[in-house]
Design a protein around this motif. Structure first.
Motif, short mmCIF file in Angstrom:
data_model
loop_
_atom_site.label_atom_id
_atom_site.label_comp_id
_atom_site.label_asym_id
_atom_site.label_seq_id
_atom_site.Cartn_x
_atom_site.Cartn_y
_atom_site.Cartn_z
N ARG A 483 -13.57 10.33 1.02
CA ARG A 483 -14.26 9.06 0.75
C ARG A 483 -14.61 8.90 -0.72
O ARG A 483 -15.40 8.02 -1.07
N SER A 484 -14.08 9.74 -1.55
CA SER A 484 -14.47 9.71 -2.96
C SER A 484 -14.06 8.41 -3.65
O SER A 484 -14.61 8.05 -4.68
N GLY A 485 -13.09 7.70 -3.09
CA GLY A 485 -12.63 6.47 -3.73
C GLY A 485 -13.44 5.25 -3.38
O GLY A 485 -13.15 4.14 -3.86
N LEU A 486 -14.47 5.38 -2.55
CA LEU A 486 -15.30 4.23 -2.16
C LEU A 486 -16.28 3.88 -3.26
O LEU A 486 -16.99 4.75 -3.78
N PRO A 520 -3.50 17.64 7.74
CA PRO A 520 -3.62 16.18 7.83
C PRO A 520 -4.83 15.68 7.03
O PRO A 520 -5.86 16.34 6.98
N ALA A 521 -4.69 14.50 6.43
CA ALA A 521 -5.77 13.95 5.60
C ALA A 521 -5.72 12.44 5.64
O ALA A 521 -4.65 11.83 5.75
N ILE A 522 -6.90 11.85 5.55
CA ILE A 522 -7.04 10.38 5.45
C ILE A 522 -7.94 10.09 4.25
O ILE A 522 -8.98 10.72 4.09
N ALA A 523 -7.53 9.14 3.43
CA ALA A 523 -8.31 8.77 2.24
C ALA A 523 -8.74 7.31 2.34
O ALA A 523 -7.95 6.45 2.71
N LEU A 524 -10.00 7.05 2.03
CA LEU A 524 -10.55 5.70 2.01
C LEU A 524 -10.97 5.35 0.60
O LEU A 524 -11.58 6.18 -0.10
N SER A 525 -10.67 4.12 0.16
CA SER A 525 -11.07 3.69 -1.18
C SER A 525 -11.42 2.21 -1.14
O SER A 525 -10.97 1.48 -0.25
N ARG A 536 -8.65 0.23 0.97
CA ARG A 536 -7.37 0.87 1.28
C ARG A 536 -7.61 2.09 2.17
O ARG A 536 -8.57 2.84 1.96
N LEU A 537 -6.72 2.27 3.15
CA LEU A 537 -6.73 3.45 4.02
C LEU A 537 -5.36 4.09 3.94
O LEU A 537 -4.35 3.45 4.24
N THR A 538 -5.32 5.36 3.53
CA THR A 538 -4.07 6.07 3.30
C THR A 538 -4.07 7.36 4.12
O THR A 538 -5.08 8.05 4.19
N HIS A 584 0.45 -4.02 4.95
CA HIS A 584 0.95 -2.65 4.83
C HIS A 584 1.59 -2.50 3.46
O HIS A 584 2.47 -3.28 3.08
N GLU A 585 1.15 -1.50 2.70
CA GLU A 585 1.65 -1.29 1.35
C GLU A 585 2.69 -0.18 1.37
O GLU A 585 2.43 0.92 1.90
N PRO A 586 3.88 -0.42 0.83
CA PRO A 586 4.90 0.64 0.80
C PRO A 586 4.46 1.79 -0.11
O PRO A 586 3.79 1.59 -1.11
N GLY A 587 4.80 3.02 0.29
CA GLY A 587 4.45 4.20 -0.51
C GLY A 587 5.53 5.26 -0.39
O GLY A 587 6.42 5.20 0.47
N ALA A 588 5.44 6.28 -1.25
CA ALA A 588 6.43 7.35 -1.24
C ALA A 588 6.34 8.15 0.05
O ALA A 588 7.35 8.62 0.58
N SER A 589 5.13 8.35 0.57
CA SER A 589 4.95 9.09 1.81
C SER A 589 3.71 8.57 2.50
O SER A 589 2.85 7.95 1.88
N GLY A 590 3.61 8.89 3.78
CA GLY A 590 2.44 8.46 4.52
C GLY A 590 2.43 6.96 4.77
O GLY A 590 3.43 6.25 4.58
N THR A 591 1.28 6.47 5.18
CA THR A 591 1.10 5.05 5.49
C THR A 591 -0.12 4.54 4.74
O THR A 591 -1.16 5.20 4.71
N VAL A 592 -0.01 3.35 4.16
CA VAL A 592 -1.11 2.74 3.41
C VAL A 592 -1.34 1.33 3.96
O VAL A 592 -0.42 0.52 3.99
N PHE A 593 -2.56 1.07 4.41
CA PHE A 593 -2.96 -0.28 4.82
C PHE A 593 -4.02 -0.78 3.86
O PHE A 593 -4.90 -0.02 3.43
N GLN A 594 -3.95 -2.06 3.55
CA GLN A 594 -4.86 -2.66 2.58
C GLN A 594 -5.54 -3.88 3.19
O GLN A 594 -4.88 -4.78 3.70
N ILE A 595 -6.89 -3.88 3.13
CA ILE A 595 -7.68 -5.03 3.59
C ILE A 595 -8.22 -5.75 2.36
O ILE A 595 -8.91 -5.14 1.53
N VAL A 596 -7.94 -7.03 2.26
CA VAL A 596 -8.43 -7.84 1.13
C VAL A 596 -9.38 -8.89 1.70
O VAL A 596 -9.00 -9.69 2.55
N LEU A 597 -10.64 -8.88 1.23
CA LEU A 597 -11.66 -9.80 1.72
C LEU A 597 -12.38 -10.47 0.55
O LEU A 597 -12.36 -9.95 -0.57
N LYS A 598 -13.01 -11.60 0.84
CA LYS A 598 -13.80 -12.29 -0.18
C LYS A 598 -15.05 -11.49 -0.49
O LYS A 598 -15.75 -11.02 0.41
N ALA A 599 -15.35 -11.33 -1.77
CA ALA A 599 -16.56 -10.61 -2.16
C ALA A 599 -17.78 -11.47 -1.89
O ALA A 599 -17.75 -12.70 -1.99
#
Length: 601
Positions: A483-486, A520-525, A536-538, A584-599
């Motif tokens: 969660r360091s990227g939050l 296995p690892a999941i990263a949130l930013s 982003r969730l990777t 869904h954002e293309p990446g070299a490996s794994g899966t990346v999903f991106q949520i874009v919301l109004k601030a």
């Protein structure tokens, strides 16, 4: 005399007079009916709003009434009032200060048997109650006599209005030893209701306004009182001057006219008496504009209808006059014209019926679509709850086992007479119970079928709520969460419960994708990007195949053997409802999903 025997000029005079009278009657009748309909609709709206507002106030009162009832049984309070000492006072003051903040009480203070304040939550402030005597306050005498009391008045020190909830403290022999008092202020509740534009006020048994969205109405009376009673109430509530009447210009059974700075306004009046304490909630729903618009529209419609009918009648009369002076061929032509008019009217009526039918079908389809969407969202919630149920049960079982252990330990310490050890065990049980409550509250709130307004939601709070439900699965499968990227403090425009559902769906998909993956690892930013917030969730799983990626957000397309292929579709629809986007954002490996919301600010 028949109309046909009058001259042409007299025929038109009679015709005009008849339609003027008919128009006046139609306008009057239409206005009366519209006024009654508008008044009934306004009363229904007011009744619904009064019930909702009364339920909110009742909930707040019940929560606050429990505070002095619980504190009256606190051993430290009993020890202070039975044997006052500086040490006990200094230990209790910070405790009351902390508790007042937690329960949102304006003040908490303890009175001895003579009404002198021994400890108070505002002990640090220059206006501290400690040392002041409140024997003159009605709530002190009532609590000492009856066991509890509730009294609304201005503060003698702060000058702020509030409800004083008092509870008698009895010693071991059951004799009165003191009183615990909680002062509750309703400024936040009044401010929330004030923004709605619906004047609301609460009266006591004497009809005195206590809580109101219009500050100048406070401590006014809604019904006649004697001057002696007015002065008595003013003295008890520390107002200083006799109570004044409410600015009612006129009052009907369900309608009230009130003098306001901008002029006299008409309101629908509804009450609710469910909150107890002898209080009555009064809600005023603006009725003048709604009724005037309805009456005006009805009168205009009636006038236009009469004018149309008068015009048609005039045409018929004119034709009748011309028909008497024309030859037989003109009569035939007039008959043909009337037939064409009737035929065209029938065609228009049929077309209008078809159009109305199509509109009803379109509305039914839209309602069915919305209901299906809601059911799909709820079904996705329940499916997700089913997937995480075992993990949540494990998360609850661990604190429950620890609670049992701490309870057994406390019993042993109690037999030994070790009070401090027993207290530590009880504190540990309280903390474990709070954790179980947090988990079950989050699970219940997540599974409930609700839909709230789009508000400012803290991104980390929504992520924490989702992680609370899925953390057991992460631990079970040994998945490392980064969660360091939050970025702290980011807020978006969304619904908390539905945003949690989106995050939980993505986390569930990531957990499934990481099955059999080493380390296995999941990263949130999260980050701010202009007027948007990007979350982003990777994961470091095998990623998506080209076939699945091309139809990723198509219903019933899934890479899981037991999946329905609806989770991502529902999640993207939820995010789109917030004015955002899920990609869904293309990446070299794994899966990346991106949520874009109004601030949100």
């Amino acid at each position: 005399m028949p109309l046909s025997r009058l001259s042409v000029a007299n025929q038109w005079r009679v015709f005009a007079l008849a339609w003027v009278v008919l128009g006046a009657v139609a306008v009057a009748v239409a206005g009366s009916i519209a006024r009654l309909d508008a008044e009934a609709a306004t009363q229904r709206q007011a009744a619904t709003a009064a019930i909702l507002h009364g339920a909110v106030l009742k909930s707040e009162l019940e929560r606050q009434q429990a505070v002095p009832a619980v504190l009256a049984m606190d051993p430290e309070l009993l020890a202070l009032v039975t044997a006052p000492s500086a040490e006990r006072r200094d230990r209790l003051n910070p405790k009351l200060e902390q508790l007042a903040g937690e329960v949102r009480a304006a003040a908490l203070y303890v009175l001895d048997a003579d009404g002198t304040a021994l400890a108070a939550s505002n002990w640090r402030e220059p206006t501290s109650f400690v040392g002041s005597n409140y024997r003159f306050r009605p709530y002190y005498g009532e609590a000492m006599r009856d066991g509890d009391a509730a009294f609304f008045a201005l503060g003698t020190v702060s000058g702020r209005p509030g409800l004083y909830l008092a509870r008698r403290i009895d010693d071991a022999d059951g004799a009165p030893a003191g009183v615990i008092v909680a002062k509750v202020e309703f400024d936040a509740l009044e401010e929330t209701r004030r923004s709605s534009g619906e004047p609301t006020y609460v009266t006591d048994r004497d009809g005195v306004v206590l809580i109101t969205t219009t500050p100048e109405w406070r401590f006014r009376t809604t019904r006649p009182l004697s001057e002696t009673r007015r002065r008595q109430l003013a003295e008890q509530q520390t107002i200083g001057e006799p109570l004044q009447d409410m600015p009612f210009a006129a009052q009907e059974p369900d309608l009230i006219r009130i003098r306001r700075p901008e002029g006299t306004r008409l309101y629908a009046h509804e009450i609710d008496t469910s909150m107890g304490l002898g209080w009555t909630l009064h809600l005023l729903w603006p009725a003048d504009q709604m009724m005037s618009r309805a009456v005006g529209a009805a009168r205009i419609l009636a006038l236009l209808t009469v004018a149309l009918l008068a015009g048609l009648s005039g045409i018929l009369l004119r034709r009748r006059q011309r028909a008497r002076n024309r030859a037989a061929e003109e009569e035939a032509a007039r008959s043909e014209l009337e037939r064409q008019v009737a035929l065209r009217t029938a065609e228009l009526s049929a077309a209008n019926q078809r159009l109305n039918h199509e509109m009803e079908e379109r509305q039914n389809l839209e309602r069915n679509r919305q209901m299906l969407e809601e059911e799909l969202v709820q079904a996705n919630k329940l499916a997700t709850v089913g997937q995480i149920a075992a993990g949540v049960a494990h998360e609850i079982n661990q604190p429950l086992a620890a609670i049992r252990t701490q309870a057994d330990t406390a019993g042993i310490y109690a037999e030994r007479g070790d009070a401090s050890a027993v207290r530590r065990c009880l504190d540990a049980i309280a903390g474990l119970t709070e954790r179980v409550g947090t988990i079950t509250d989050e699970l219940r709130a997540f599974s409930r079928k609700t839909r709230s307004e789009v508000v400012a939601v803290d991104v980390e709070d929504a992520i924490d709520g989702a992680l609370l439900l899925v953390s057991a699965r992460l631990k079970e499968r040994g998945i490392r969460l980064d969660r360091s990227g939050l970025t702290p403090g980011l807020k978006v425009k969304a619904e908390r419960n539905r945003l949690e559902q989106v995050v939980l769906n993505l986390l569930q998909n990531a957990v499934e994708a990481l099955a059999g993956v080493p380390s296995p690892a999941i990263a949130l930013s999260s980050r701010r990007q202009g007027r948007k917030v990007v979350v982003r969730l990777t994961d470091n799983g095998p990623g998506l195949t080209d076939e699945v990626r091309e139809r990723l957000f198509t219903p019933f397309v899934t890479s899981k053997a037991s999946g329905l292929g609806l989770g991502l579709v529902i999640s993207r629809d939820i995010v789109a409802g917030f004015g955002g986007d899920l990609t869904h954002e293309p990446g070299a490996s794994g899966t990346v999903f991106q949520i874009v919301l109004k601030a949100a600010s």
